[in-house]
Scaffold this motif. Structure first.
Motif, PDB file in Angstrom:
ATOM      1  N   THR A   1     -69.159 -16.687  13.096  1.00 51.41           N
ATOM      2  CA  THR A   1     -70.325 -17.125  12.348  1.00 51.41           C
ATOM      3  C   THR A   1     -69.866 -17.767  11.040  1.00 51.41           C
ATOM      4  N   ALA A   2     -70.848 -18.341  10.340  1.00 52.52           N
ATOM      5  CA  ALA A   2     -70.540 -19.024   9.081  1.00 52.52           C
ATOM      6  C   ALA A   2     -70.047 -18.011   8.038  1.00 52.52           C
TER       7      ALA A   2
ATOM      8  N   ASP B   1     -66.807 -27.461   0.068  1.00 54.98           N
ATOM      9  CA  ASP B   1     -68.077 -27.934   0.638  1.00 54.98           C
ATOM     10  C   ASP B   1     -68.843 -26.820   1.332  1.00 54.98           C
ATOM     11  N   ARG B   2     -68.448 -25.585   1.133  1.00 51.68           N
ATOM     12  CA  ARG B   2     -69.084 -24.518   1.914  1.00 51.68           C
ATOM     13  C   ARG B   2     -70.545 -24.323   1.540  1.00 51.68           C
ATOM     14  N   ALA B   3     -70.883 -24.474   0.259  1.00 51.59           N
ATOM     15  CA  ALA B   3     -72.289 -24.322  -0.125  1.00 51.59           C
ATOM     16  C   ALA B   3     -73.143 -25.413   0.517  1.00 51.59           C
ATOM     17  N   TYR B   4     -72.656 -26.625   0.486  1.00 49.83           N
ATOM     18  CA  TYR B   4     -73.407 -27.733   1.101  1.00 49.83           C
ATOM     19  C   TYR B   4     -73.520 -27.542   2.605  1.00 49.83           C
ATOM     20  N   LEU B   5     -72.424 -27.147   3.261  1.00 47.34           N
ATOM     21  CA  LEU B   5     -72.443 -26.980   4.709  1.00 47.34           C
ATOM     22  C   LEU B   5     -73.304 -25.783   5.117  1.00 47.34           C
ATOM     23  N   ALA B   6     -73.339 -24.747   4.284  1.00 40.42           N
ATOM     24  CA  ALA B   6     -74.223 -23.612   4.594  1.00 40.42           C
ATOM     25  C   ALA B   6     -75.680 -24.050   4.554  1.00 40.42           C
ATOM     26  N   ALA B   7     -76.041 -24.891   3.582  1.00 42.49           N
ATOM     27  CA  ALA B   7     -77.416 -25.400   3.517  1.00 42.49           C
ATOM     28  C   ALA B   7     -77.721 -26.276   4.726  1.00 42.49           C
TER      29      ALA B   7
ATOM     30  N   VAL C   1     -70.583 -35.079   7.317  1.00 40.53           N
ATOM     31  CA  VAL C   1     -69.939 -33.901   6.741  1.00 40.53           C
ATOM     32  C   VAL C   1     -68.443 -34.145   6.673  1.00 40.53           C
ATOM     33  N   ARG C   2     -67.778 -33.287   5.900  1.00 39.22           N
ATOM     34  CA  ARG C   2     -66.316 -33.290   5.851  1.00 39.22           C
ATOM     35  C   ARG C   2     -65.815 -32.075   6.618  1.00 39.22           C
ATOM     36  N   VAL C   3     -64.811 -32.307   7.476  1.00 43.00           N
ATOM     37  CA  VAL C   3     -64.304 -31.260   8.362  1.00 43.00           C
ATOM     38  C   VAL C   3     -62.817 -31.075   8.066  1.00 43.00           C
TER      39      VAL C   3
END
Length: 848
Positions: A375-376, A385-391, A408-410
């Motif tokens: 999971t996340a 970028d975790r805050a942005y990707l969580a949103a 997104v950035r991976v």
């Protein structure tokens, strides 16, 4: 307990198909039932064999389609890699070309930069700087270049060669041109790039770069493509330039032939075009469906299945059908998932990863076990970028993602980061219930890089146009829309098209008339030759704009805009300082011409005084004689009238001499008018005759008959003739020729020059001629061979002739190896209205 007989179906019960089948079967005899029991397995076996054959054919066709698609996809990807490599080299070479055009790079600096460029890029073999006369000013070749590739300059640009024709094409198109010249068999073919150079808008040569096809293939084709395919570069005629040309490839310990032509694909390499073709052919990595052991295994299983169907056909048939369907479906889905280039990821309703395909694992570098069940925050999320990707994940689970996807950035497993675009869709099971969310991801790092490069290129292009000291505007034909205007245009004319239209109108540039009402409104220019308009050279004219108080040089040309519309580009340059300088130069030239005539008359002062002395002395003698005879009453009336008539003629002669001198030295504005050639020659001969008689030089002149009038200033032409005649007399006097050889010949005849009709004036003397060092500087200002000369006579003569669109030249006359004099000549063109009047030149009479 005795068994009860089976109850017959009641007539009141409904007759279903199953009941009908059981009823029909029980009615058959045992023998017939056995025959049907044997026939059914045979039919089942035949149908099974047909199904197996169809399946193998279907699988073979699917395999061919997949191979073809893989070859096409990999070849197009390889072509893009080579194209980007060529465009990158082209951009670097164009920057060097712009520095050369701006005179920021000399030959030594060019060699240094070419050496650095060749050292950095192994596919680039040599770079040469060639001027407009096809001379190599500077060149650098790679040290590893084989001896057959080192070419001689004369061979490289010999007339009629491929390189010479490409050089001419680059000069005409004014844009980079790729070429694949046809070389000899012992010479490795090279790819040539001709980049035109410009010097103030004129063609100044090319920048010639040569690529090695072998190195271009070696470094431009990805390693994974070379491992799977036989890659080759071909020319337009199908000749192999580089790459694998053999028909076999080794697989293990066996040599397997190349695959069929259906597994080969070729595509032209942009921006070279059809002259360079990339071809790839897949290696056979298996023996195919029919040649594999699986085929024979299935055949054996089919025979075994037939025998089992005969013994126990119901149970075996159902089991084999279910097993075969499950295997086929599983294999198909697994093959489809493994061959996809798009990464697929499935999430359940709580955001846990339940599935990832091979492409997703290959993109991120993480294995399936490291991703599924987590999971996340996921391991492929960058920390920053975790805050942005969580949103974004929250929006994804709630179904709030945009239909066009999001970027997104991976993060890969090795720590590198790439840009990806994700598309989200609900995951629906077989019963129509949503069990999660399906996400597809594509790598868009390269498209983003290309987009950034295009944006930077556009910004550089805009900055250059904004910084120009010329007004640039682009507008469609017969439209009030302004498509582009740089800073200077907006400063002069604002943001409207009135300035553009006014410049076009004042420049007198022809425009395409608007269509009639009967024509199609969709395309008003249907049928018009727009291609020939865009290929024509730019037209130039000079106009005065009262609103700006400036003289502008206006250049216009037609272009095909990005939306395929025909537009007109106008470039206006401020030439007010140049026009003022030209006006001042013209005024100074006029004062110099007047001064030259005054100097000429000053030098002829003694001759003029002697010429006037004769009529004045005759008048004095006639008057004294008449006074004496009147006092002695010894003159008759008839004698008195005759003496007075002679006195009047002498006075008239003196007045004509003075009037001719006054008109010659009088300063006036240039006045070009239709002038009689014979009259101008007679006036000049009369003026120069005074000096010729003083120096004891004989003049013979010939004027062709029926010569048309010239549109010239007669005083200026007479000044040129007088100057040439005086110089001829001085040359003869300086050579100290005897009386019999003191001759000057003046000839005026019609003559064609550069297919233009005109009249030639020539003055030949019998002096010593011109020395070579004098002939080189003859028409230079302030250069003179006379001790007291000012050096402006011949310079002014040539200026006067060229202002009348004529030409002037001088040459020595020889009799064998002995110089016998000099010949000055100048040619004046005829006006168009006078060309039809000119007839064939009369042959001059033979001198006695």
């Amino acid at each position: 307990m005795p068994s009860r007989p089976s109850a017959k179906p009641l007539l009141s019960e409904p007759l279903t198909p199953s009941r009908w089948w059981r009823h029909w079967w029980r009615k058959q005899t045992p023998h017939r039932q056995d025959r049907f029991a044997m026939l059914a397995p045979l039919i089942a076996v035949l149908l099974f064999f047909a199904a197996i054959g169809s399946s193998f054919m279907y699988l073979r066709l699917e395999e061919i389609d997949r191979e073809q698609e893989a070859v096409k996809r990999d070849v197009e990807y390889t072509q893009q890699q080579i194209r980007l490599r060529l465009l990158e080299r082209q951009e670097q070479l164009m920057r060097i070309g712009r520095d050369i055009s701006n005179e920021e790079v000399d030959a030594q600096e060019f060699v240094s930069r070419a050496e650095s460029l060749v050292a950095q890029h192994p596919d680039l073999q040599s770079v040469s700087w060639i001027d407009e006369r096809r001379r190599i000013k500077a060149s650098y070749s790679a040290p590893s270049l084989p001896t057959p590739l080192v070419r001689v300059v004369d061979t490289l640009l010999r007339p009629g060669g491929d390189t010479e024709s490409t050089f001419s094409l680059a000069r005409d198109l004014q844009q980079p041109v790729y070429a694949q010249p046809a070389g000899k068999s012992e010479v490795v073919p090279l790819l040539q790039l001709h980049i035109p150079l410009a010097d103030r808008g004129h063609f100044a040569g090319v920048l010639l770069a040569e690529y090695s096809n072998e190195n271009l293939l070696r470094y431009g084709v990805p390693a994974e493509v070379l491992a799977k395919y036989a890659v080759a570069l071909l020319n337009g005629n199908g000749r192999v330039l580089a790459g694998n040309a053999g028909p076999i490839h080794s697989v293990g310990t066996r040599l397997l032939p190349w695959s069929s032509q259906s597994e080969a694909y070729e595509i032209p390499v942009s921006p070279v075009g059809n002259g360079l073709v990339l071809r790839a052919q897949a290696y056979r990595t298996s023996q195919g469906v029919i040649g594999s052991g699986l085929f024979w295994l299935v055949g054996a299983l089919s025979v075994l299945t037939a025998w089992m169907l005969i013994g126990n056909w119901r149970h075996t048939r159902r089991r084999l059908q279910a097993q075969q369907a499950l295997v086929s479906e599983t294999n198909f889905r697994r093959a489809m998932e493994s061959s996809m280039l798009t990464g697929m990821r499935a999430l359940d309703m709580q955001g846990r990863i339940t599935y990832v395909n091979t492409a997703f694992c290959r993109m991120t570098g993480w294995s399936e076990s490291a991703l599924v069940g987590h999971t996340a925050p996921f391991v492929h999320w960058p920390e920053e970028d975790r805050a942005y990707l969580a949103a974004r994940l929250e929006d994804e689970l709630n179904g709030r993602t945009p239909p066009g996807g999001f970027q997104v950035r991976v993060k890969r497993r090795d720590g590198s980061v790439f840009d990806g675009r994700m598309y989200v869709a609900p995951l629906i099971d077989a019963v129509g219930k949503q069990t999660g969310w399906m996400t597809s991801m594509t790598d868009i790092t390269e498209p983003n890089r290309i987009r950034e490069q295009l944006s930077a290129s556009y910004e550089r292009f805009t900055k250059v146009l904004e910084a120009l000291d010329a007004s640039v505007s682009v507008a469609p034909i017969n439209s009030h829309e302004l498509l582009f205007a740089n800073k200077l245009y907006r400063l002069w004319f604002g943001v409207q098209t009135e300035g553009h239209e006014k410049l076009v109108a004042q420049a007198g540039v022809p425009t395409i008339p608007p269509s009639d009402e009967t024509m199609d409104d969709v395309d008003a220019f249907a049928g018009l030759p727009t291609d020939s308009l865009t290929d024509t050279q730019a037209e130039s004219s000079e106009v005065f704009v009262p609103e700006l108080g400036k003289w502008l040089e206006v250049r216009t040309r037609y272009l095909s805009w990005v939306d395929a519309r025909l537009v007109q580009m106008v470039i206006a340059t401020d030439i007010t300082p140049r026009r003022r300088a030209e006006e001042q130069s013209a005024a100074q030239a006029e004062r110099a011409q007047t001064s030259s005539r005054l100097i000429t008359m000053g030098e002829m002062a003694s001759s003029v005084a002697h010429e006037l002395n004769q009529p004045l002395a005759a008048i004095s003698n006639y008057c004294n004689g008449m006074v004496s005879r009147i006092k002695g009453n010894g003159i008759a009336e008839a004698d008195l009238l005759a003496a007075l008539d002679k006195t009047a003629r002498q006075a008239q002669r003196a007045g004509q001499i003075i009037q001719r001198i006054q008109s010659f030295v009088k300063r006036s504005e240039p006045n070009r008018s239709p002038s009689d050639v014979e009259h101008m020659v007679s006036e000049a001969v009369e003026l120069a005759g005074i000096e010729l008689r003083r120096r004891n030089v004989r003049l013979s002149h010939y004027v062709a008959a029926r010569l048309p009038r010239l549109q010239v200033d007669p005083i200026l032409i007479e000044q040129v003739l007088v100057n040439l005649l005086r110089n001829a007399a001085e040359a003869i006097d300086l050579a100290q020729r005897p009386t019999a050889q003191r001759n000057i010949e003046l000839r005026v005849i019609p003559k064609l020059m550069d297919e233009k009709a005109g009249i030639e004036f020539s003055v030949s003397d019998t002096g010593r001629g011109l020395a070579p060092e004098v002939q080189e500087r003859l028409f230079e200002a302030f250069f003179s061979t006379k001790a007291e000369g000012m050096g402006i006579g011949l310079n002014l003569c040539r200026t006067i002739v060229e202002s009348h669109l004529g030409r002037m030249q001088a040459e020595n006359l020889y009799n064998g190896n002995e110089g016998t004099g000099c010949r000055f000549s100048f040619w004046l063109p005829l006006a168009q209205s006078s060309i039809a009047q000119i007839g064939p030149a009369n042959t001059p009479p033979t001198p006695e």
